[in-house]
Design a protein around this motif. Structure first.
Motif, PDB file in Angstrom:
ATOM      1  N   THR A   3       0.831  -1.196   0.000  1.00 11.13           N
ATOM      2  CA  THR A   3       0.000   0.000   0.000  1.00 11.13           C
ATOM      3  C   THR A   3       0.868   1.250   0.000  1.00 11.13           C
ATOM      4  OG1 THR A   3      -0.288   0.421   2.373  1.00 11.13           O
ATOM      5  CG2 THR A   3      -1.701  -1.256   1.377  1.00 11.13           C
ATOM      6  N   GLU A   4       0.218   2.387  -0.151  1.00 11.36           N
ATOM      7  CA  GLU A   4       0.941   3.661  -0.191  1.00 11.36           C
ATOM      8  C   GLU A   4       1.582   4.004   1.137  1.00 11.36           C
ATOM      9  OE1 GLU A   4      -1.862   7.221  -0.059  1.00 11.36           O
ATOM     10  OE2 GLU A   4      -3.243   5.602  -0.650  1.00 11.36           O
ATOM     11  N   TRP A   5       1.164   3.323   2.220  1.00 13.20           N
ATOM     12  CA  TRP A   5       1.728   3.580   3.539  1.00 13.20           C
ATOM     13  C   TRP A   5       2.865   2.620   3.886  1.00 13.20           C
ATOM     14  CZ3 TRP A   5      -3.641   3.320   2.686  1.00 13.20           C
ATOM     15  CH2 TRP A   5      -4.293   4.547   2.727  1.00 13.20           C
ATOM     16  N   ASN A   6       3.270   1.772   2.942  1.00 13.85           N
ATOM     17  CA  ASN A   6       4.369   0.815   3.152  1.00 13.85           C
ATOM     18  C   ASN A   6       4.158  -0.014   4.417  1.00 13.85           C
ATOM     19  OD1 ASN A   6       5.921   1.538   0.846  1.00 13.85           O
ATOM     20  ND2 ASN A   6       6.626   3.379   1.927  1.00 13.85           N
ATOM     21  N   LEU A   7       2.999  -0.618   4.529  1.00 12.33           N
ATOM     22  CA  LEU A   7       2.662  -1.370   5.727  1.00 12.33           C
ATOM     23  C   LEU A   7       3.304  -2.757   5.705  1.00 12.33           C
ATOM     24  CD1 LEU A   7      -1.129  -0.456   6.018  1.00 12.33           C
ATOM     25  CD2 LEU A   7       0.795   0.537   7.267  1.00 12.33           C
ATOM     26  N   PRO A   8       3.868  -3.198   6.848  1.00  8.81           N
ATOM     27  CA  PRO A   8       4.494  -4.518   6.922  1.00  8.81           C
ATOM     28  C   PRO A   8       3.564  -5.552   7.534  1.00  8.81           C
ATOM     29  CG  PRO A   8       5.123  -3.261   8.847  1.00  8.81           C
ATOM     30  CD  PRO A   8       4.150  -2.393   8.057  1.00  8.81           C
ATOM     31  N   ALA A   9       3.982  -6.814   7.528  1.00  8.50           N
ATOM     32  CA  ALA A   9       3.270  -7.875   8.238  1.00  8.50           C
ATOM     33  C   ALA A   9       3.604  -7.774   9.726  1.00  8.50           C
ATOM     34  CB  ALA A   9       3.687  -9.239   7.700  1.00  8.50           C
TER      35      ALA A   9
END
Length: 466
Positions: A95-101
């Motif tokens: 996503t545009e927010w660079n979300l990680p696991a």
């Protein structure tokens, strides 16, 4: 709805006899909603259904015009893809927010089926699935509380499903495509089962394997004397760990030795999205790291919250709906003490509001001379809190979360305030009931329940609530 639950009734269920075959239980469970609808009064059922349908239509229109990104669903799908493709689970950014696991490997394995479908289909399917889970959570909440009477419960389930979408935690869960409703249903299903079931604790262990916070409910089972259920939950959780270790050994090693302790992967403590005690301290102290003071505050809430939950559970002889009070106190405590509790984690507002509504209805059913407004006021204030969207009203973009004025602190931390007030109300409720029954506030070792010797007192039942 009118209150019909008897104040004198015991809440803790006795152990069941030998359970029926699984096929019979499954058949009975699948037919239960149809039978319930047939038993419900026609006129009120149609009226409630119309209200719920109208609410859902309005919700669909609002949802169309707001940014319904379902961003967490996209993260879950990416986690499932990493497992299926054998890529680095905790190295992904989406996503545009660079979300990680951020979940354990076992959870990522459960997300693999989401990779079989395109995102537009998942948006619809997961939204409908969450609405179904909201209905199930409402049903389990009514079952936990033991209110209203059986033929009226379908009306309550329909009303909660249709109108509950406006509760901010539910609204945000639907908006982000979150799994909070599924976890709450797993936990509450387990806790509403008879204590004699050998598999009790299994669903709590699975929920803890998906997201660690539900492990607090295993602690609740342990300290309320349900040792076997607590161990079942613990061993089930261990099983989820072993499954993850066998299938994803590198990811399991990385999660439990490194990524679990990296809070920056989850999000910032101070932002208004975080409705935990620690988040409230961060905003109040205008710092991203509230340090020892927030740790002490969270620890105090943890000890007090669990103590109140155990006190409620141990007071079933005098306290109507004792187990419901205990479970809700444990749930509120779990969300309060987590370092980061996003607003959508507070879907436990559904059983909390159900319990308070029951108390208000029981109070309303008393003779006018002794009737009070305390529980109606408590229910109304709590409902307003969860409908308010207060944390989103205050200026919070950029670094404004760290510079909130005093007047904005209350709406910015509305859920921690509601949660602490609920725990305090529970403690006062238990204390009043035990005093009204002439029971000791705390049972001492070797002391009879009720504080006075003799079989006559052992048969004592709680008087009408004060």
């Amino acid at each position: 709805m009118t209150a019909v639950h008897d104040e004198r009734s015991e809440v803790r269920t006795a152990p069941d006899k030998a359970p029926a075959p699984l096929s019979d239980r499954l058949k009975d469970a699948l037919g239960a909603p149809v039978r319930a609808l047939r038993e419900a009064p026609r006129g009120p059922l149609l009226a409630v259904s119309a209200v719920a349908l109208l609410s859902l239509v309005v919700y669909a229109v609002v949802r169309h015009f707001v940014n319904t990104s379902m961003v967490d669903m996209i993260v879950y799908r990416a986690e499932g893809g990493a497992v299926a493709d054998g890529t680095d689970l905790y190295g992904l950014r989406v996503t545009e927010w660079n979300l990680p696991a951020t979940y354990p490997p076992f959870a990522a394995m459960l997300f693999v089926p989401t990779t079989w479908f395109p995102i537009p289909f998942l948006r619809v399917a997961i939204t409908l699935g969450n609405l179904g889970l909201l209905a199930l959570l409402a049903h389990l909440s009514f079952k936990l509380v033991g209110w209203p009477r059986r033929e009226l419960r379908p009306l309550g389930v329909i009303l909660v499903t249709g109108c509950g979408v406006w509760l901010e935690p539910v609204f945000t869960t639907l908006r982000y495509g979150q799994i909070n409703l599924a976890l709450a249903c797993l936990i509450l299903w387990d806790l509403t089962r008879p204590d004699g079931r050998r598999s009790k604790g299994l669903a709590i262990g699975i929920a803890a394997g998906i997201k660690l916070t539900p492990g607090l409910f295993a602690v609740y089972l342990l300290i309320t004397g349900r040792i076997r259920a607590a161990f079942v939950a613990g061993f089930t959780f261990l099983g989820t760990f072993l499954i993850g270790a066998l299938v994803l050994p590198d990811a399991t090693w990385g999660f439990w030795t490194k990524y679990l302790y990296d809070s920056s992967r989850v999000g910032k403590t101070e932002i208004v999205d975080n409705q935990s005690v620690r988040g409230a301290f961060a905003r109040l102290l205008h710092t991203a790291d509230p340090g020892t003071l927030a740790t002490l505050g969270s620890a105090t809430v943890a000890v007090a919250g669990l103590a109140i939950a155990v006190w409620a559970s141990a007071s079933a002889r005098w306290l109507p709906r004792a187990e419901a009070w205990g479970v809700c106190c444990a749930a509120v405590t779990a969300v309060l003490i987590s370092p980061i509790s996003w607003t959508h984690h507070w879907v436990w507002c559904v059983p909390v509001l159900t319990l308070l509504a029951c108390e208000a209805a029981v109070e309303q059913g008393r003779p006018q001379a002794v009737r009070r407004v305390r529980w109606r006021a408590a229910f109304g204030a709590t409902l307003v809190g969860f409908l308010s969207f207060g944390m989103w009203v205050v200026p919070h973009h950029g670094d404004l979360d760290l510079h909130l004025p005093a007047v904005s602190q209350v709406p910015a931390s509305v859920y921690p305030l509601v949660g602490v007030c609920f725990l305090l109300a529970a403690a006062l409720r238990i204390r009043a009931r035990r005093r009204a029954a002439g029971a000791p506030l705390v049972r001492l070792p070797g002391q009879r329940a009720g504080g006075r010797p003799g079989p006559a007192h052992d048969r004592q039942q709680a008087p009408a609530a004060r």
